[in-house]
Structure formats: structure tokens, C-alpha cells
Design a protein around this motif. Structure first.
Motif, PDB file in Angstrom:
ATOM      1  N   PRO A 132       0.830  -1.216   0.000  1.00 26.08           N
ATOM      2  CA  PRO A 132       0.000   0.000   0.000  1.00 26.08           C
ATOM      3  C   PRO A 132       0.863   1.265   0.000  1.00 26.08           C
ATOM      4  CG  PRO A 132      -0.811  -1.582   1.617  1.00 26.08           C
ATOM      5  CD  PRO A 132       0.496  -2.115   1.116  1.00 26.08           C
ATOM      6  N   PRO A 133       0.469   2.306  -0.739  1.00 19.76           N
ATOM      7  CA  PRO A 133       1.288   3.531  -0.827  1.00 19.76           C
ATOM      8  C   PRO A 133       1.610   4.155   0.527  1.00 19.76           C
ATOM      9  CG  PRO A 133      -0.442   3.564  -2.481  1.00 19.76           C
ATOM     10  CD  PRO A 133      -0.710   2.380  -1.604  1.00 19.76           C
ATOM     11  N   VAL A 134       0.654   4.105   1.456  1.00 20.09           N
ATOM     12  CA  VAL A 134       0.904   4.677   2.784  1.00 20.09           C
ATOM     13  C   VAL A 134       2.020   3.915   3.491  1.00 20.09           C
ATOM     14  CG1 VAL A 134      -0.105   5.123   5.049  1.00 20.09           C
ATOM     15  CG2 VAL A 134      -1.435   5.568   2.982  1.00 20.09           C
ATOM     16  N   MET A 135       2.025   2.590   3.355  1.00 21.29           N
ATOM     17  CA  MET A 135       3.068   1.787   3.982  1.00 21.29           C
ATOM     18  C   MET A 135       4.419   2.047   3.334  1.00 21.29           C
ATOM     19  SD  MET A 135       1.736   0.376   6.472  1.00 21.29           S
ATOM     20  CE  MET A 135       3.210  -0.543   6.889  1.00 21.29           C
ATOM     21  N   VAL A 136       4.416   2.303   2.030  1.00 19.51           N
ATOM     22  CA  VAL A 136       5.670   2.661   1.351  1.00 19.51           C
ATOM     23  C   VAL A 136       6.240   3.942   1.948  1.00 19.51           C
ATOM     24  CG1 VAL A 136       6.683   3.373  -0.847  1.00 19.51           C
ATOM     25  CG2 VAL A 136       5.025   1.511  -0.795  1.00 19.51           C
ATOM     26  N   GLY A 137       5.371   4.953   2.125  1.00 21.25           N
ATOM     27  CA  GLY A 137       5.808   6.216   2.716  1.00 21.25           C
ATOM     28  C   GLY A 137       6.326   6.043   4.129  1.00 21.25           C
ATOM     29  N   VAL A 138       5.617   5.261   4.937  1.00 19.65           N
ATOM     30  CA  VAL A 138       6.035   5.039   6.327  1.00 19.65           C
ATOM     31  C   VAL A 138       7.377   4.307   6.364  1.00 19.65           C
ATOM     32  CG1 VAL A 138       5.469   3.807   8.458  1.00 19.65           C
ATOM     33  CG2 VAL A 138       3.690   5.079   7.250  1.00 19.65           C
ATOM     34  N   ALA A 139       7.529   3.279   5.527  1.00 22.76           N
ATOM     35  CA  ALA A 139       8.775   2.507   5.508  1.00 22.76           C
ATOM     36  C   ALA A 139       9.967   3.382   5.137  1.00 22.76           C
ATOM     37  CB  ALA A 139       8.643   1.342   4.530  1.00 22.76           C
ATOM     38  N   TRP A 140       9.805   4.208   4.109  1.00 24.77           N
ATOM     39  CA  TRP A 140      10.924   5.059   3.693  1.00 24.77           C
ATOM     40  C   TRP A 140      11.161   6.199   4.673  1.00 24.77           C
ATOM     41  CZ3 TRP A 140      14.705   4.349   0.347  1.00 24.77           C
ATOM     42  CH2 TRP A 140      14.564   3.307  -0.576  1.00 24.77           C
ATOM     43  N   LYS A 141      10.145   6.622   5.380  1.00 26.27           N
ATOM     44  CA  LYS A 141      10.364   7.646   6.411  1.00 26.27           C
ATOM     45  C   LYS A 141      11.205   7.078   7.552  1.00 26.27           C
ATOM     46  CE  LYS A 141       7.966  11.418   8.692  1.00 26.27           C
ATOM     47  NZ  LYS A 141       6.678  12.136   8.806  1.00 26.27           N
ATOM     48  N   LEU A 142      10.982   5.817   7.886  1.00 27.75           N
ATOM     49  CA  LEU A 142      11.798   5.168   8.916  1.00 27.75           C
ATOM     50  C   LEU A 142      13.223   4.941   8.415  1.00 27.75           C
ATOM     51  CD1 LEU A 142       9.235   2.535  10.263  1.00 27.75           C
ATOM     52  CD2 LEU A 142       9.963   4.661  11.377  1.00 27.75           C
ATOM     53  N   ILE A 143      13.373   4.577   7.155  1.00 29.48           N
ATOM     54  CA  ILE A 143      14.709   4.345   6.591  1.00 29.48           C
ATOM     55  C   ILE A 143      15.525   5.635   6.568  1.00 29.48           C
ATOM     56  CG2 ILE A 143      15.947   3.757   4.461  1.00 29.48           C
ATOM     57  CD1 ILE A 143      13.694   1.757   3.871  1.00 29.48           C
ATOM     58  N   LEU A 144      14.868   6.767   6.242  1.00 30.10           N
ATOM     59  CA  LEU A 144      15.569   8.046   6.074  1.00 30.10           C
ATOM     60  C   LEU A 144      15.620   8.892   7.339  1.00 30.10           C
ATOM     61  CD1 LEU A 144      13.960   8.978   2.632  1.00 30.10           C
ATOM     62  CD2 LEU A 144      16.269   8.088   3.004  1.00 30.10           C
ATOM     63  N   ALA A 145      15.077   8.395   8.434  1.00 30.29           N
ATOM     64  CA  ALA A 145      15.045   9.174   9.675  1.00 30.29           C
ATOM     65  C   ALA A 145      16.464   9.526  10.143  1.00 30.29           C
ATOM     66  CB  ALA A 145      14.318   8.400  10.760  1.00 30.29           C
TER      67      ALA A 145
END
Length: 312
Positions: A132-145
Motif C-alpha cells: 500500500p502507498p501509505v506503507m511505502v511512505g512510512v517505511a521510507w520515512k523510517l529508513i531516512l530518519a
């Protein structure tokens, strides 16, 4: 009896013949009625409703409070923030669509050369697309934190950087982060479409070129690329439209920041309608943005038509 002119041309039917043909006409109308109904519900009604909002003073809770004419459109085309958002959206859509098409096409060429193994790898490629697009955003936000993020932690571990980088806090890096997340999510979609296009090329064409002594580059340039040019232009057009609809990644990763640096046109319209409650102005912005999308995609449509004519 059918009536004729002096030259023998038919100009009308008798009442009896019209009644006899009525069931056939009603049958044809019943066949197309579901299509007309679906188009009316999904296209005609929303378009008319959007136009009505754009020409009226409408808020989120009280629509159609008064007719304002072209006031919303005049304000929209003079708003530097919204025009900048449109410029960013167009630049982002064109650049990321071209990049993803090139990368997806190269990967599909690799999968095609692997034959049976390529079909197995295709199932693995589908995984990002099914996220899901929202999960993609959340995953990459955690990766780039900056604090505890996987990317910063890895770069610090191997001595590439000495302190964490705020990837989402810098205007250019934030756009790159959005583009990378979009690349990860949608490139598999491009790979699948390109793989399907390459699968339609007859093997006999390549075999004949091999017999004639053509090398790999010559076969790619003079056989593969011309035969898939029309499908590739269609794939590019589809991805371009999807990129113009950028919203979810901006909403999750940056929320339009820092400042207004990553505010896309879609996100700007959302904020106008949901945060400022100015639905009439948001409707006018939607129509203006739709016209821009139409102008931006028109050359791609013309290019696709050119390739199709050349194939036929």
C-alpha cells in the motif's frame, strides 16, 4: 412502404416499418445503457459538479453559496505558490517517469534474456507494487530518519558521514527521497509492462538478424527498439499520468516541507480544500491543473500515434 424521391433515393419509412424496427432500436439502446449510465456517474456528474464548485463561493460545509464567475480562476493563475507547485509537479512527473521507464525497460530486457528464470524473478518484482502507498511512505520515512534510520546508521557505520543527515529536511534531498520511494514502488509496474511488450516480438526476427550477422547492439537498435516503441510510449504516458497524481508520498514523507519546497499541485489542492475549507478555489485549481496535465501529455500522445502509424 418506403418512400423514394424522383431519383430513387430513400427519404423516409412508413409508420408500420418504424414500429417494426422499434424493438431492434430498443435492444441496441439497452445494450449501451449500462455504459452510458457508468460514464454519467463516473465522469459526467463529477465534471459538472466540479465546474459548479469552481464558479461558486463554496466551503467544505456550505457549497454553492453564491455565483462568483471566473474569480477563482483569475486568483489561481495569479497565485505564485500554486504556479510553483504546478512547475514542481511537471518537472517531477517528467523526470521520474523517464527514469523509471529507462530502468524498467533495462530490467525487463534482463529478465527476457533469462527466459524461465525471468518469469520467476517477475513474481518477486511484484512485491513493492503490492505494498500500500501509505506503507511505502512510512517505511521510507523510517529508513531516512536522522535518528535511528537505517540509511544514516549504515553511512555512519562505514565512515561515509560523521553525523546524521536530515534527508527530509533539505529541499533537494527531500525531493530525491520522494523520487527514490516512488522509484521503488512503481518501477516493478513498468518492468511488467515492458516485459509484456518484449514478449510480443517474434523470435524468428532475432534469429534472422543473427543469420545476417547483426550483433547485439544492432539487433536492439534496429529490431527490438522500433518494435516496442509504440508500447513504450503508452507505458510512459500511463506512468506520467500517475506521477502527476503525486500525493501520498508527499503527505507521509514531508507534508509539503521544508516550507513549501515539496508541495506538489495535488497536495496544494488538498490543503486548500481540507485545511482552508475553500472548496470553490480548490475546484478551480483542479481544473487548471487538469488543463496543464492535458497540455503536458499531448506531445506523448502525438509521439505514440506517430509510432503506431510507422508500425502499420
Amino acid at each position: 412502404m418506403t418512400a423514394f424521391t424522383a431519383d430513387g433515393l430513400q427519404f423516409g419509412k412508413t409508420r408500420h416499418e418504424r414500429w417494426r424496427l422499434l424493438p431492434a432500436r430498443l435492444g441496441r439502446m439497452l445494450w449501451i445503457a449500462p455504459i452510458i449510465l457508468a460514464l454519467s456517474v463516473t465522469t459526467l456528474y463529477p465534471t459538472v459538479f466540479l465546474l459548479a464548485l469552481a464558479f461558486s463561493k463554496s466551503t467544505l460545509g456550505k457549497p454553492f453559496r453564491g455565483f462568483v464567475g471566473i474569480k477563482h480562476f483569475a486568483t489561481t493563475v495569479q497565485d505564485p505558490l500554486f504556479l510553483s507547485a504546478i512547475g514542481r509537479s511537471v518537472a517531477y512527473a517528467l523526470s521520474t517517469s523517464l527514469l523509471q521507464l529507462a530502468l524498467g525497460f533495462l530490467i525487463s530486457l534482463l529478465f527476457t534474456s533469462l527466459l524461465k528464470a525471468g518469469r520467476f524473478l517477475m513474481s518477486l518484482v511484484l512485491l513493492p507494487l503490492m505494498t500500500p502507498p501509505v506503507m511505502v511512505g512510512v517505511a521510507w520515512k523510517l529508513i531516512l530518519a536522522p535518528a535511528g534510520g537505517l540509511l544514516n546508521g549504515t553511512l555512519i557505520k562505514y565512515g561515509v558521514i560523521s553525523e546524521p543527515i536530515s534527508f527530509l529536511g533539505h529541499p533537494l534531498l527531500a525531493w530525491l527521497a520522494i523520487a527514490v520511494a516512488d522509484l521503488w514502488q512503481w518501477t516493478p509496474f513498468i518492468v511488467i509492462l515492458c516485459f509484456a511488450a518484449l514478449s510480443t516480438i517474434p523470435e524468428g526476427v532475432h534469429e534472422a538478424a543473427l543469420v545476417d550477422g547483426a550483433n547485439a547492439w544492432q539487433r536492439f537498435r534496429h529490431i527490438t527498439l522500433p518494435l516496442v516503441a509504440a508500447p513504450l510510449s503508452s507505458i510512459f504516458l500511463l506512468k506520467l499520468i500517475l506521477s502527476f497524481k503525486l500525493f501520498d508520498l508527499v503527505y507521509i514523507l514531508t507534508f509539503g516541507g521544508p516550507g513549501f519546497a515539496t508541495t506538489s499541485a495535488g497536495f496544494s489542492i488538498y490543503r486548500r480544500a481540507i485545511e482552508q475549507f475553500d472548496v470553490g478555489r480548490a475546484a478551480a485549481e483542479t481544473i487548471v491543473y487538469g488543463l496543464v496535465i492535458g497540455l503536458a501529455t499531448l506531445p506523448v500522445v502525438r509521439l505514440h500515434q506517430h509510432f503506431e502509424r510507422r508500425e502499420s
